[in-house]
Design a protein around this motif. Sequence first.
Motif, PDB file in Angstrom:
ATOM      1  N   GLY A 117       0.801  -1.220   0.000  1.00  0.00           N
ATOM      2  CA  GLY A 117       0.000   0.000   0.000  1.00  0.00           C
ATOM      3  C   GLY A 117       0.830   1.265   0.000  1.00  0.00           C
ATOM      4  O   GLY A 117       0.279   2.367   0.063  1.00  0.00           O
ATOM      5  N   VAL A 118       2.168   1.142  -0.105  1.00  0.00           N
ATOM      6  CA  VAL A 118       3.021   2.316   0.060  1.00  0.00           C
ATOM      7  C   VAL A 118       2.915   3.311  -1.096  1.00  0.00           C
ATOM      8  O   VAL A 118       3.309   4.456  -0.960  1.00  0.00           O
ATOM      9  CB  VAL A 118       4.503   1.920   0.243  1.00  0.00           C
ATOM     10  CG1 VAL A 118       4.689   1.114   1.505  1.00  0.00           C
ATOM     11  CG2 VAL A 118       5.028   1.172  -0.967  1.00  0.00           C
ATOM     12  N   ARG A 119       2.367   2.863  -2.239  1.00  0.00           N
ATOM     13  CA  ARG A 119       2.254   3.775  -3.372  1.00  0.00           C
ATOM     14  C   ARG A 119       0.902   4.469  -3.422  1.00  0.00           C
ATOM     15  O   ARG A 119       0.801   5.615  -3.857  1.00  0.00           O
ATOM     16  CB  ARG A 119       2.482   3.006  -4.677  1.00  0.00           C
ATOM     17  CG  ARG A 119       2.518   3.899  -5.901  1.00  0.00           C
ATOM     18  CD  ARG A 119       3.070   3.242  -7.138  1.00  0.00           C
ATOM     19  NE  ARG A 119       2.654   1.883  -7.368  1.00  0.00           N
ATOM     20  CZ  ARG A 119       2.398   1.381  -8.580  1.00  0.00           C
ATOM     21  NH1 ARG A 119       2.492   2.145  -9.641  1.00  0.00           N
ATOM     22  NH2 ARG A 119       2.055   0.126  -8.716  1.00  0.00           N
ATOM     23  N   HIS A 120      -0.169   3.797  -2.966  1.00  0.00           N
ATOM     24  CA  HIS A 120      -1.512   4.351  -3.126  1.00  0.00           C
ATOM     25  C   HIS A 120      -2.188   4.715  -1.809  1.00  0.00           C
ATOM     26  O   HIS A 120      -3.000   5.644  -1.763  1.00  0.00           O
ATOM     27  CB  HIS A 120      -2.397   3.356  -3.884  1.00  0.00           C
ATOM     28  CG  HIS A 120      -1.867   2.990  -5.243  1.00  0.00           C
ATOM     29  ND1 HIS A 120      -1.749   3.905  -6.266  1.00  0.00           N
ATOM     30  CD2 HIS A 120      -1.406   1.804  -5.739  1.00  0.00           C
ATOM     31  CE1 HIS A 120      -1.252   3.306  -7.336  1.00  0.00           C
ATOM     32  NE2 HIS A 120      -1.034   2.038  -7.035  1.00  0.00           N
ATOM     33  N   GLU A 121      -1.905   3.992  -0.752  1.00  0.00           N
ATOM     34  CA  GLU A 121      -2.578   4.214   0.528  1.00  0.00           C
ATOM     35  C   GLU A 121      -2.080   5.504   1.180  1.00  0.00           C
ATOM     36  O   GLU A 121      -0.887   5.645   1.485  1.00  0.00           O
ATOM     37  CB  GLU A 121      -2.319   3.031   1.455  1.00  0.00           C
ATOM     38  CG  GLU A 121      -2.992   3.144   2.809  1.00  0.00           C
ATOM     39  CD  GLU A 121      -2.640   1.984   3.721  1.00  0.00           C
ATOM     40  OE1 GLU A 121      -2.800   2.130   4.943  1.00  0.00           O
ATOM     41  OE2 GLU A 121      -2.194   0.930   3.205  1.00  0.00           O
ATOM     42  N   LYS A 122      -2.977   6.453   1.400  1.00  0.00           N
ATOM     43  CA  LYS A 122      -2.600   7.726   2.011  1.00  0.00           C
ATOM     44  C   LYS A 122      -2.636   7.618   3.531  1.00  0.00           C
ATOM     45  O   LYS A 122      -3.542   7.017   4.092  1.00  0.00           O
ATOM     46  CB  LYS A 122      -3.526   8.848   1.534  1.00  0.00           C
ATOM     47  CG  LYS A 122      -3.399   9.141   0.048  1.00  0.00           C
ATOM     48  CD  LYS A 122      -4.281  10.292  -0.381  1.00  0.00           C
ATOM     49  CE  LYS A 122      -4.094  10.591  -1.871  1.00  0.00           C
ATOM     50  NZ  LYS A 122      -4.936  11.719  -2.317  1.00  0.00           N
ATOM     51  N   ARG A 123      -1.638   8.228   4.174  1.00  0.00           N
ATOM     52  CA  ARG A 123      -1.530   8.142   5.630  1.00  0.00           C
ATOM     53  C   ARG A 123      -1.198   9.512   6.207  1.00  0.00           C
ATOM     54  O   ARG A 123      -0.607  10.365   5.542  1.00  0.00           O
ATOM     55  CB  ARG A 123      -0.445   7.136   6.027  1.00  0.00           C
ATOM     56  CG  ARG A 123      -0.595   5.791   5.367  1.00  0.00           C
ATOM     57  CD  ARG A 123       0.548   4.860   5.713  1.00  0.00           C
ATOM     58  NE  ARG A 123       0.451   4.349   7.068  1.00  0.00           N
ATOM     59  CZ  ARG A 123       1.371   3.574   7.628  1.00  0.00           C
ATOM     60  NH1 ARG A 123       2.462   3.255   6.961  1.00  0.00           N
ATOM     61  NH2 ARG A 123       1.221   3.124   8.851  1.00  0.00           N
TER      62      ARG A 123
END
Length: 343
Positions: A117-123
């Motif tokens: 998720g490091v490319r699409h998941e916003k945190r």
Amino acid sequence: MEKMQDARRAVLVLEYNGKIVTKYIADSLIDFTYTDAASGDLDDIDLRLEDKALKWQGAWTAAEGDKIKATIRTVNWDKPGEIKKLYLGSFEVDSGSVEGPPDTVSIKATSLPVSSGVRHEKRTRAWEKTKLKTIAEGIAKHAGLKLLYEATDNPSYDRIEQTDVSDMAFLLDAATKEGIAVKVSGGKLVLFDEFRYETKPAVATITRGKDNVLDYSFSWSFASKAYRSAILTYTDSSKKKTYKATYTPPGAPRSGPVLNLNEQVSSQAEAARIARKRLRERNKEYGKGTLTLMGDIRMATGLTININGWGKYDGKYIIESCVQRVGSSGFVTELQIRKVLGW
């Protein structure tokens, strides 16, 4: 007459989900493209296949997450009897398409696991009392990657905030501000200092009229080298202290505009480091170029080459991105390059 086994050729070797499929690909392959990407982008591969038998739309259809390992093998390429290999890395399928007639299938795969998720998941989170390498280690672990930290500097942060952006976007922004490049390649998250790579010996000299250059372009822009120096000034109101640092590169003109900066720093040394980094960011795009070569497995992003025979444009360049293509039209290498700054 030249025998087939003596012919100069490049062969694409593919492993698909653990099985060697080179012979199944060979008759269907239209072209294969490997992109050794610039900082901030992902390495990827793209396969275009003829599919009149509809195999690649049926039993052989690619699925998300399928794993591909790719190698380019050259035979008699530089001299008779010589066999060389260029391992391109491991990739996971993330998209596919079909078009026609005639039916052709495209399979694309990237160097970042599709499940990550490091490319699409916003945190949104805050990092406190940490260093850039520590941040990168956490993101690499979350992505299922190994960290290769090749930067000389490891900047410290009292507090740095990630606000509604993906891990990769956040890391890229933080690293770029420090003059550190970011790549995902071969199962690794790589951070490296572009200046350090610029100082390494050139892997080749490309000479006009001598080497197999299929096409080229070079350009320069004064606007991309407009600043002769940088001055950073920051006042820490809590400490009632002002930090001021000037960086002027070797060989800079005596006159010209100055890049004035106001960024938060916590020491004189940090002010000097940031002044130099920002000046590099602004001035490094001065000399750019593109080259298309007969396939050359020596070339890779981050390596340097010398250019000779183009007059004003001669000099040492760093490869910003490298594309290797194999297909019915042969084997070619396409480079995006920029002139090294030398400081």
